[in-house]
Motif scaffolding. Structure first.
Motif, PDB file in Angstrom:
ATOM      1  N   ALA A  45       0.840  -1.213   0.000  1.00  0.00           N
ATOM      2  CA  ALA A  45       0.000   0.000   0.000  1.00  0.00           C
ATOM      3  C   ALA A  45       0.868   1.254   0.000  1.00  0.00           C
ATOM      4  N   LEU A  46       1.940   1.236   0.808  1.00  0.00           N
ATOM      5  CA  LEU A  46       2.867   2.383   0.862  1.00  0.00           C
ATOM      6  C   LEU A  46       3.475   2.633  -0.512  1.00  0.00           C
ATOM      7  N   ARG A  47       3.939   1.555  -1.145  1.00  0.00           N
ATOM      8  CA  ARG A  47       4.596   1.695  -2.444  1.00  0.00           C
ATOM      9  C   ARG A  47       3.674   2.259  -3.507  1.00  0.00           C
ATOM     10  N   ARG A  48       2.388   1.926  -3.395  1.00  0.00           N
ATOM     11  CA  ARG A  48       1.446   2.447  -4.394  1.00  0.00           C
ATOM     12  C   ARG A  48       0.885   3.790  -3.995  1.00  0.00           C
ATOM     13  N   GLY A  49       1.347   4.302  -2.860  1.00  0.00           N
ATOM     14  CA  GLY A  49       0.894   5.629  -2.434  1.00  0.00           C
ATOM     15  C   GLY A  49      -0.572   5.667  -2.053  1.00  0.00           C
ATOM     16  N   ILE A  50      -1.117   4.525  -1.636  1.00  0.00           N
ATOM     17  CA  ILE A  50      -2.525   4.494  -1.235  1.00  0.00           C
ATOM     18  C   ILE A  50      -2.658   5.093   0.166  1.00  0.00           C
ATOM     19  N   ASP A  51      -3.683   5.897   0.365  1.00  0.00           N
ATOM     20  CA  ASP A  51      -3.988   6.474   1.675  1.00  0.00           C
ATOM     21  C   ASP A  51      -4.224   5.317   2.666  1.00  0.00           C
ATOM     22  N   LEU A  52      -3.499   5.343   3.791  1.00  0.00           N
ATOM     23  CA  LEU A  52      -3.538   4.211   4.727  1.00  0.00           C
ATOM     24  C   LEU A  52      -4.871   4.084   5.461  1.00  0.00           C
ATOM     25  N   GLN A  53      -5.777   5.043   5.230  1.00  0.00           N
ATOM     26  CA  GLN A  53      -7.104   4.920   5.828  1.00  0.00           C
ATOM     27  C   GLN A  53      -8.143   4.486   4.800  1.00  0.00           C
ATOM     28  N   ASP A  54      -7.698   4.306   3.551  1.00  0.00           N
ATOM     29  CA  ASP A  54      -8.634   3.975   2.478  1.00  0.00           C
ATOM     30  C   ASP A  54      -8.919   2.472   2.471  1.00  0.00           C
ATOM     31  N   GLU A  55      -9.908   2.092   3.285  1.00  0.00           N
ATOM     32  CA  GLU A  55     -10.229   0.679   3.482  1.00  0.00           C
ATOM     33  C   GLU A  55     -10.599  -0.023   2.180  1.00  0.00           C
ATOM     34  N   VAL A  56     -11.363   0.656   1.331  1.00  0.00           N
ATOM     35  CA  VAL A  56     -11.809   0.045   0.077  1.00  0.00           C
ATOM     36  C   VAL A  56     -10.607  -0.218  -0.831  1.00  0.00           C
ATOM     37  N   ALA A  57      -9.737   0.790  -0.980  1.00  0.00           N
ATOM     38  CA  ALA A  57      -8.590   0.643  -1.887  1.00  0.00           C
ATOM     39  C   ALA A  57      -7.621  -0.427  -1.381  1.00  0.00           C
ATOM     40  N   ILE A  58      -7.356  -0.445  -0.072  1.00  0.00           N
ATOM     41  CA  ILE A  58      -6.365  -1.402   0.435  1.00  0.00           C
ATOM     42  C   ILE A  58      -6.928  -2.826   0.409  1.00  0.00           C
ATOM     43  N   SER A  59      -8.208  -2.971   0.746  1.00  0.00           N
ATOM     44  CA  SER A  59      -8.757  -4.334   0.713  1.00  0.00           C
ATOM     45  C   SER A  59      -8.895  -4.826  -0.726  1.00  0.00           C
ATOM     46  N   ALA A  60      -9.043  -3.912  -1.688  1.00  0.00           N
ATOM     47  CA  ALA A  60      -9.081  -4.317  -3.101  1.00  0.00           C
ATOM     48  C   ALA A  60      -7.685  -4.671  -3.604  1.00  0.00           C
ATOM     49  N   LEU A  61      -6.673  -4.064  -3.010  1.00  0.00           N
ATOM     50  CA  LEU A  61      -5.290  -4.342  -3.416  1.00  0.00           C
ATOM     51  C   LEU A  61      -4.859  -5.760  -3.003  1.00  0.00           C
ATOM     52  N   ILE A  62      -5.302  -6.192  -1.815  1.00  0.00           N
ATOM     53  CA  ILE A  62      -4.785  -7.442  -1.243  1.00  0.00           C
ATOM     54  C   ILE A  62      -4.932  -8.676  -2.145  1.00  0.00           C
ATOM     55  N   PRO A  63      -6.101  -8.885  -2.780  1.00  0.00           N
ATOM     56  CA  PRO A  63      -6.211 -10.080  -3.640  1.00  0.00           C
ATOM     57  C   PRO A  63      -5.265 -10.046  -4.844  1.00  0.00           C
ATOM     58  N   GLN A  64      -4.706  -8.876  -5.147  1.00  0.00           N
ATOM     59  CA  GLN A  64      -3.775  -8.785  -6.279  1.00  0.00           C
ATOM     60  C   GLN A  64      -2.343  -9.113  -5.871  1.00  0.00           C
ATOM     61  N   LEU A  65      -2.121  -9.291  -4.575  1.00  0.00           N
ATOM     62  CA  LEU A  65      -0.752  -9.499  -4.101  1.00  0.00           C
ATOM     63  C   LEU A  65      -0.435 -10.983  -3.971  1.00  0.00           C
ATOM     64  N   VAL A  66       0.791 -11.356  -4.329  1.00  0.00           N
ATOM     65  CA  VAL A  66       1.269 -12.704  -4.033  1.00  0.00           C
ATOM     66  C   VAL A  66       2.207 -12.574  -2.836  1.00  0.00           C
ATOM     67  N   ILE A  67       1.731 -13.039  -1.665  1.00  0.00           N
ATOM     68  CA  ILE A  67       2.512 -12.943  -0.433  1.00  0.00           C
ATOM     69  C   ILE A  67       2.987 -14.356  -0.078  1.00  0.00           C
ATOM     70  N   GLU A  68       4.308 -14.524   0.004  1.00  0.00           N
ATOM     71  CA  GLU A  68       4.857 -15.863   0.265  1.00  0.00           C
ATOM     72  C   GLU A  68       5.958 -15.804   1.308  1.00  0.00           C
ATOM     73  N   PHE A  69       6.201 -16.961   1.940  1.00  0.00           N
ATOM     74  CA  PHE A  69       7.292 -17.083   2.905  1.00  0.00           C
ATOM     75  C   PHE A  69       8.146 -18.272   2.508  1.00  0.00           C
ATOM     76  N   LYS A  70       9.436 -18.008   2.276  1.00  0.00           N
ATOM     77  CA  LYS A  70      10.353 -19.082   1.883  1.00  0.00           C
ATOM     78  C   LYS A  70      11.644 -18.924   2.667  1.00  0.00           C
ATOM     79  N   GLN A  71      12.079 -19.995   3.302  1.00  0.00           N
ATOM     80  CA  GLN A  71      13.321 -19.998   4.075  1.00  0.00           C
ATOM     81  C   GLN A  71      13.436 -18.784   5.006  1.00  0.00           C
ATOM     82  N   GLY A  72      12.353 -18.481   5.696  1.00  0.00           N
ATOM     83  CA  GLY A  72      12.397 -17.380   6.648  1.00  0.00           C
ATOM     84  C   GLY A  72      12.327 -15.999   6.027  1.00  0.00           C
ATOM     85  N   ASP A  73      12.217 -15.922   4.701  1.00  0.00           N
ATOM     86  CA  ASP A  73      12.089 -14.605   4.069  1.00  0.00           C
ATOM     87  C   ASP A  73      10.658 -14.358   3.620  1.00  0.00           C
ATOM     88  N   ALA A  74      10.281 -13.063   3.610  1.00  0.00           N
ATOM     89  CA  ALA A  74       8.963 -12.667   3.132  1.00  0.00           C
ATOM     90  C   ALA A  74       9.104 -12.167   1.694  1.00  0.00           C
TER      91      ALA A  74
END
Ligand code: C5P
Length: 215
Positions: A45-74
């Motif tokens: 959200a920070l990288r895209r400059g989204i307002d951190l209070q914009d619930e609609v924009a941030i919750s819409a962003l999440i399904p577009q993200l691939v979040i993974e954990f490998k060997q202790g790294d994010a």
């Protein structure tokens, strides 16, 4: 039979992460660092400059993200972001987006997907209350803000980073306040959690205390 889950909740810097890692190693169970998931979402959200209070924009962003954990790294969309998410600016942004109910519900399934045989150690704020309410083992670790800030300072200096203790205490208090007072999934012990005040204890003593309950 159900896969056993051990939850460890508590405020920032209470030592949850280290204890969770030690338990996962000792028991051979999977590990969920739920704070890292929230941090990766906040970083996006920070990288895209989204307002951190914009619930609609941030919750819409999440399904577009691939979040993974490998060997202790994010990882975020194939990029290792472990160091990008471990600073106070990201932590502070994280506690802002973590207060948004739609953001929390978008991240529920990902967190629950970590629950696999033979078991899961889940570290966070609402593991025992919301994400894994049926967990058979629940712990809530606390320590005074001063002690937690001192531990954070030591961690930072081990990484070659510096900070002022007073600033860390302020950051920790501000984050606790936001995490504890949000209407959805506030930071609080589950009714059936074992409370451990880690202020007077070493890491080895906290670990022994938790093991004592589960063995
Ligand atoms: O545990 P960590 O310090 O990495 O968490 C960063 C922030 O993420 C917390 O201050 C909190 O606002 C949020 N968080 C949360 N629920 C969780 C884990 C973390 O709201 N289960």
């Amino acid at each position: 039979s159900a896969i056993p889950v051990l939850t460890i909740d508590g405020p920032a810097g209470a030592g949850k992460g280290s204890i969770a890692g030690m338990l996962a190693d000792t028991l051979g169970w999977h590990l969920l660092d739920s704070g890292a998931i929230y941090r990766v979402a906040a970083l996006a959200a920070l990288r895209r400059g989204i307002d951190l209070q914009d619930e609609v924009a941030i919750s819409a962003l999440i399904p577009q993200l691939v979040i993974e954990f490998k060997q202790g790294d994010a990882w975020l969309n194939g990029e290792c972001v472990s160091s990008d998410i471990r600073n106070e600016a990201c932590a502070s942004a994280t506690s802002k987006i973590a207060a948004l109910p739609k953001v929390r519900s978008e991240l529920l399934a990902l967190q629950r997907s970590f629950c696999k045989a033979p078991g899961l150690i889940a570290d966070g704020r609402d593991m025992g209350t919301v994400v894994f309410p049926e967990a058979p083992y629940k712990f809530y670790l606390t320590a005074s803000a001063e002690i937690r800030a001192e531990r954070r300072l030591k961690q930072l200096s081990e990484q070659g980073l510096s900070a002022r203790l007073q600033d860390l205490i302020q950051d920790i208090n501000a984050r606790d306040e936001r995490d504890s007072n949000r209407p959805v999934a506030p930071l609080k012990p589950a009714d059936d959690a074992v409370l451990v005040d880690t202020s007077p204890l070493t890491q080895a003593e906290v670990f022994a205390e938790v093991l004592r309950y589960i063995r």
